[in-house]
Design a protein around this motif. Structure first.
Motif, PDB file in Angstrom:
ATOM      1  N   LYS A   1      -5.931  -1.255  -0.206  1.00  0.00           N
ATOM      2  CA  LYS A   1      -6.202  -0.108   0.667  1.00  0.00           C
ATOM      3  C   LYS A   1      -5.686  -0.500   2.059  1.00  0.00           C
ATOM      4  CE  LYS A   1      -9.057   2.598  -1.885  1.00  0.00           C
ATOM      5  NZ  LYS A   1      -8.080   2.800  -2.958  1.00  0.00           N
ATOM      6  N   ILE A   2      -5.290   0.518   2.832  1.00  0.00           N
ATOM      7  CA  ILE A   2      -4.644   0.227   4.116  1.00  0.00           C
ATOM      8  C   ILE A   2      -5.504  -0.666   5.015  1.00  0.00           C
ATOM      9  CG2 ILE A   2      -3.936   1.345   6.290  1.00  0.00           C
ATOM     10  CD1 ILE A   2      -2.681   3.535   4.404  1.00  0.00           C
ATOM     11  N   GLU A   3      -6.802  -0.352   5.137  1.00  0.00           N
ATOM     12  CA  GLU A   3      -7.673  -1.113   6.049  1.00  0.00           C
ATOM     13  C   GLU A   3      -7.718  -2.597   5.660  1.00  0.00           C
ATOM     14  OE1 GLU A   3      -8.400   1.825   4.766  1.00  0.00           O
ATOM     15  OE2 GLU A   3      -8.247   2.951   6.659  1.00  0.00           O
ATOM     16  N   GLU A   4      -7.773  -2.857   4.365  1.00  0.00           N
ATOM     17  CA  GLU A   4      -7.824  -4.250   3.883  1.00  0.00           C
ATOM     18  C   GLU A   4      -6.498  -4.952   4.181  1.00  0.00           C
ATOM     19  OE1 GLU A   4      -8.344  -4.545  -0.363  1.00  0.00           O
ATOM     20  OE2 GLU A   4      -8.638  -6.731  -0.270  1.00  0.00           O
ATOM     21  N   LEU A   5      -5.393  -4.234   3.955  1.00  0.00           N
ATOM     22  CA  LEU A   5      -4.060  -4.805   4.228  1.00  0.00           C
ATOM     23  C   LEU A   5      -3.943  -5.192   5.704  1.00  0.00           C
ATOM     24  CD1 LEU A   5      -0.641  -3.540   2.933  1.00  0.00           C
ATOM     25  CD2 LEU A   5      -0.964  -3.889   5.374  1.00  0.00           C
ATOM     26  N   LEU A   6      -4.408  -4.301   6.590  1.00  0.00           N
ATOM     27  CA  LEU A   6      -4.282  -4.562   8.031  1.00  0.00           C
ATOM     28  C   LEU A   6      -5.065  -5.793   8.460  1.00  0.00           C
ATOM     29  CD1 LEU A   6      -4.511  -0.941   9.561  1.00  0.00           C
ATOM     30  CD2 LEU A   6      -2.493  -2.213   8.810  1.00  0.00           C
ATOM     31  N   ARG A   7      -6.149  -6.087   7.721  1.00  0.00           N
ATOM     32  CA  ARG A   7      -6.953  -7.271   8.067  1.00  0.00           C
ATOM     33  C   ARG A   7      -6.360  -8.561   7.491  1.00  0.00           C
ATOM     34  NH1 ARG A   7     -11.330  -3.815   6.814  1.00  0.00           N
ATOM     35  NH2 ARG A   7     -11.446  -4.713   4.744  1.00  0.00           N
ATOM     36  N   SER A   8      -5.440  -8.430   6.508  1.00  0.00           N
ATOM     37  CA  SER A   8      -5.064  -9.590   5.707  1.00  0.00           C
ATOM     38  C   SER A   8      -3.708 -10.214   6.024  1.00  0.00           C
ATOM     39  CB  SER A   8      -5.025  -9.205   4.210  1.00  0.00           C
ATOM     40  OG  SER A   8      -6.192  -8.520   3.849  1.00  0.00           O
TER      41      SER A   8
ATOM     42  N   LYS B   1       2.861   3.929  -7.619  1.00  0.00           N
ATOM     43  CA  LYS B   1       4.124   3.442  -7.042  1.00  0.00           C
ATOM     44  C   LYS B   1       4.016   1.960  -6.672  1.00  0.00           C
ATOM     45  CE  LYS B   1       6.634   7.100  -4.917  1.00  0.00           C
ATOM     46  NZ  LYS B   1       6.875   7.869  -3.711  1.00  0.00           N
ATOM     47  N   VAL B   2       2.839   1.579  -6.127  1.00  0.00           N
ATOM     48  CA  VAL B   2       2.622   0.175  -5.758  1.00  0.00           C
ATOM     49  C   VAL B   2       2.670  -0.697  -7.011  1.00  0.00           C
ATOM     50  CG1 VAL B   2       0.945  -1.469  -4.812  1.00  0.00           C
ATOM     51  CG2 VAL B   2       1.199   0.785  -3.762  1.00  0.00           C
ATOM     52  N   LEU B   3       1.954  -0.254  -8.040  1.00  0.00           N
ATOM     53  CA  LEU B   3       1.858  -1.073  -9.257  1.00  0.00           C
ATOM     54  C   LEU B   3       3.227  -1.206  -9.930  1.00  0.00           C
ATOM     55  CD1 LEU B   3      -1.548   0.297 -10.610  1.00  0.00           C
ATOM     56  CD2 LEU B   3      -1.118  -1.837  -9.342  1.00  0.00           C
ATOM     57  N   GLU B   4       3.977  -0.100  -9.926  1.00  0.00           N
ATOM     58  CA  GLU B   4       5.319  -0.120 -10.525  1.00  0.00           C
ATOM     59  C   GLU B   4       6.245  -1.077  -9.761  1.00  0.00           C
ATOM     60  OE1 GLU B   4       8.571   3.252 -11.149  1.00  0.00           O
ATOM     61  OE2 GLU B   4       6.534   3.975 -11.450  1.00  0.00           O
ATOM     62  N   LEU B   5       6.185  -0.994  -8.434  1.00  0.00           N
ATOM     63  CA  LEU B   5       7.047  -1.869  -7.615  1.00  0.00           C
ATOM     64  C   LEU B   5       6.649  -3.334  -7.821  1.00  0.00           C
ATOM     65  CD1 LEU B   5       9.184  -2.412  -5.460  1.00  0.00           C
ATOM     66  CD2 LEU B   5       7.513  -1.793  -3.708  1.00  0.00           C
ATOM     67  N   ALA B   6       5.345  -3.611  -7.754  1.00  0.00           N
ATOM     68  CA  ALA B   6       4.877  -5.006  -7.922  1.00  0.00           C
ATOM     69  C   ALA B   6       5.307  -5.549  -9.286  1.00  0.00           C
ATOM     70  CB  ALA B   6       3.359  -5.070  -7.757  1.00  0.00           C
ATOM     71  N   ALA B   7       5.223  -4.705 -10.322  1.00  0.00           N
ATOM     72  CA  ALA B   7       5.561  -5.160 -11.678  1.00  0.00           C
ATOM     73  C   ALA B   7       7.062  -5.421 -11.822  1.00  0.00           C
ATOM     74  CB  ALA B   7       5.116  -4.111 -12.698  1.00  0.00           C
ATOM     75  N   SER B   8       7.888  -4.796 -10.949  1.00  0.00           N
ATOM     76  CA  SER B   8       9.343  -4.967 -11.069  1.00  0.00           C
ATOM     77  C   SER B   8       9.824  -6.269 -10.416  1.00  0.00           C
ATOM     78  CB  SER B   8      10.060  -3.782 -10.421  1.00  0.00           C
ATOM     79  OG  SER B   8       9.973  -3.879  -9.004  1.00  0.00           O
ATOM     80  N   LEU B   9       8.928  -6.948  -9.673  1.00  0.00           N
ATOM     81  CA  LEU B   9       9.350  -8.159  -8.958  1.00  0.00           C
ATOM     82  C   LEU B   9       9.299  -9.367  -9.891  1.00  0.00           C
ATOM     83  CD1 LEU B   9       7.426  -7.438  -5.626  1.00  0.00           C
ATOM     84  CD2 LEU B   9       9.847  -6.975  -6.134  1.00  0.00           C
ATOM     85  N   LYS B  10      10.195 -10.337  -9.631  1.00  0.00           N
ATOM     86  CA  LYS B  10      10.285 -11.490 -10.543  1.00  0.00           C
ATOM     87  C   LYS B  10       9.373 -12.639 -10.108  1.00  0.00           C
ATOM     88  CE  LYS B  10      14.932 -10.614 -12.289  1.00  0.00           C
ATOM     89  NZ  LYS B  10      15.501  -9.593 -11.388  1.00  0.00           N
TER      90      LYS B  10
ATOM     91  N   ALA C   1      -0.612  -8.149  -3.713  1.00  0.00           N
ATOM     92  CA  ALA C   1      -1.806  -7.388  -4.109  1.00  0.00           C
ATOM     93  C   ALA C   1      -1.624  -5.930  -3.712  1.00  0.00           C
ATOM     94  CB  ALA C   1      -3.022  -7.968  -3.384  1.00  0.00           C
ATOM     95  N   CYS C   2      -2.229  -5.063  -4.505  1.00  0.00           N
ATOM     96  CA  CYS C   2      -2.272  -3.635  -4.159  1.00  0.00           C
ATOM     97  C   CYS C   2      -3.534  -3.440  -3.323  1.00  0.00           C
ATOM     98  CB  CYS C   2      -2.337  -2.829  -5.454  1.00  0.00           C
ATOM     99  SG  CYS C   2      -2.615  -1.076  -5.193  1.00  0.00           S
TER     100      CYS C   2
ATOM    101  N   SER D   1       0.856  -1.181   0.000  1.00  0.00           N
ATOM    102  CA  SER D   1       0.000   0.000   0.000  1.00  0.00           C
ATOM    103  C   SER D   1       0.900   1.241   0.000  1.00  0.00           C
ATOM    104  CB  SER D   1      -0.886  -0.024   1.254  1.00  0.00           C
ATOM    105  OG  SER D   1      -1.896   0.928   1.142  1.00  0.00           O
ATOM    106  N   ASP D   2       0.412   2.297  -0.598  1.00  0.00           N
ATOM    107  CA  ASP D   2       1.161   3.560  -0.633  1.00  0.00           C
ATOM    108  C   ASP D   2       0.154   4.662  -0.952  1.00  0.00           C
ATOM    109  OD1 ASP D   2       4.368   4.425  -1.110  1.00  0.00           O
ATOM    110  OD2 ASP D   2       2.913   5.789  -2.018  1.00  0.00           O
ATOM    111  N   SER D   3       0.512   5.901  -0.588  1.00  0.00           N
ATOM    112  CA  SER D   3      -0.405   6.993  -0.928  1.00  0.00           C
ATOM    113  C   SER D   3      -0.516   7.139  -2.448  1.00  0.00           C
ATOM    114  CB  SER D   3       0.028   8.304  -0.263  1.00  0.00           C
ATOM    115  OG  SER D   3       1.412   8.455  -0.359  1.00  0.00           O
ATOM    116  N   SER D   4       0.497   6.625  -3.171  1.00  0.00           N
ATOM    117  CA  SER D   4       0.412   6.671  -4.633  1.00  0.00           C
ATOM    118  C   SER D   4       0.243   5.240  -5.178  1.00  0.00           C
ATOM    119  CB  SER D   4       1.684   7.323  -5.189  1.00  0.00           C
ATOM    120  OG  SER D   4       2.078   6.743  -6.387  1.00  0.00           O
ATOM    121  N   GLU D   5      -0.931   4.973  -5.761  1.00  0.00           N
ATOM    122  CA  GLU D   5      -1.212   3.625  -6.270  1.00  0.00           C
ATOM    123  C   GLU D   5      -0.239   3.247  -7.392  1.00  0.00           C
ATOM    124  OE1 GLU D   5      -5.390   2.797  -6.953  1.00  0.00           O
ATOM    125  OE2 GLU D   5      -4.836   1.234  -8.397  1.00  0.00           O
TER     126      GLU D   5
END
Ligand SMILES: NC(=O)C1=CN([C@@H]2O[C@H](COP(=O)(O)OP(=O)(O)OC[C@H]3O[C@@H](n4cnc5c(N)ncnc54)[C@H](OP(=O)(O)O)[C@@H]3O)[C@@H](O)[C@H]2O)C=CC1
Ligand SMILES: O=C([O-])CC(=O)C(=O)O
Length: 271
Positions: A56-63, A39-48, A53-54, A33-37
């Protein structure tokens, strides 16, 4: 496998993701999660290998099992209490937020009530192990002197408030001298290390901090002097700054990666 969620996808968040992706850390990178979506998508796409998942903060905290805050002091204020209320363990990088006594006590109380762990990596300094050991007896003084190239201090509230022209500084210049409680407000993205040192040692009011801008430097230099019943020690680290964020030293990201490995390991080394 430990499910990890990272809030803040800048330099430190990115380095942690890469360490999970290349197998340095044996955990599941579950969500970002990040204030800029973007940035999340770019970082996720750079991983091999990982495909977090990208969220929202509340969903991340539950997961997830462990939340890593690598965002900002504001994020600590708003997100870490929620994470602890959800029963999550949390690693905090923007430690300066804990200079606020009310927030600090709330976080420690929530961690205890919900049986959660709060992790504060050593960050960009060396010597937290020594302060931890020394604090088992009396510590009389702790001083941090931070020297950074002027480019590593851009945007600090202290610099803006005093109208300091960083690009005009020609020689080593003392910008700030005072307690850690003030230092982390004056330089929220530069001396979080002062907060970690305060938590390990003698608190935010008694820990003395000096911040120096030095145009001759290309590295972020932190020196710690501690005196107490054990004797005296002095540490000095010359950190390579991140090429992406010159305020942050590479060692800070490595310390978060090492803390994760410590959490996962049955063997605990050092204090
Ligand atoms: N403990 C230590 O020793 C050290 C701690 N730090 C601290 O660690 C943190 C991360 O450092 P670093 O990776 O270099 O920082 P970066 O600026 O590179 O990355 C931080 C990211 O988090 C985002 N962000 C900020 N606030 C929020 C929020 N409330 N919710 C979601 N996303 C947010 C930022 O977005 P945007 O750019 O839009 O704000 C940015 O994308 C910083 O607070 C830094 O000061 C750094 C070095 C050492
Ligand atoms: O990375 C560093 O050198 C220190 C830093 O920015 C911080 O403590 O906030």
């Amino acid at each position: 496998m430990l499910k990890i969620g990272i809030i803040g996808c800048g330099f430190i968040g990115g380095q942690i993701c890469r360490a999970i992706d290349d197998g340095t850390i044996n955990a599941e990178l579950y969500a970002l999660s990040d204030s800029s979506e973007s940035k999340v998508l770019e970082l996720a796409a750079s991983l091999k290998k990982c495909s977090p998942a990208c969220m929202k903060i509340e969903e991340l905290l539950r997961s997830v099992d462990l939340v890593i805050e690598s965002a900002s002091q504001n994020a600590v204020r708003f997100i870490v209490p929620q994470a602890l209320e959800e029963g999550r363990d949390v690693m905090v990088l923007s430690v300066g937020a804990l200079a606020d006594e009310e927030l600090r006590e709330r976080l420690f109380r929530l961690a205890k009530q919900n049986n959660c762990k709060l992790y504060f990596p050593s960050g960009a300094v060396v010597g937290i192990d020594g302060i931890n050991s020394a604090s088992a007896a009396e510590i009389s003084s702790v001083t941090l002197t931070t020297r950074k190239p002027p480019s590593g201090l851009i945007g600090a509230p202290h610099v803006t408030a005093l109208g300091i022209e960083l690009d005009k500084i020609e020689k080593e210049t003392l910008l700030f001298e005072g307690p850690a409680s003030d230092a982390v407000k004056a330089f929220p993205a530069n001396v979080n290390v002062a907060a970690t040192i305060s938590l390990a040692g003698i608190g935010f009011e008694r820990t003395k901090v000096r911040v120096i801008a030095d145009p001759a430097l290309s590295r972020n230099v932190h020196e710690i002097t501690v005196e107490g019943k054990f004797g005296k020690f002095f540490t000095r680290v010359e950190n390579l700054p991140s090429p992406e964020n010159p305020k942050t030293s590479y060692l800070a990201a490595l310390s978060a990666i090492s803390t994760l490995n410590k959490i996962l390991s049955p063997v605990q080394l050092g204090t």
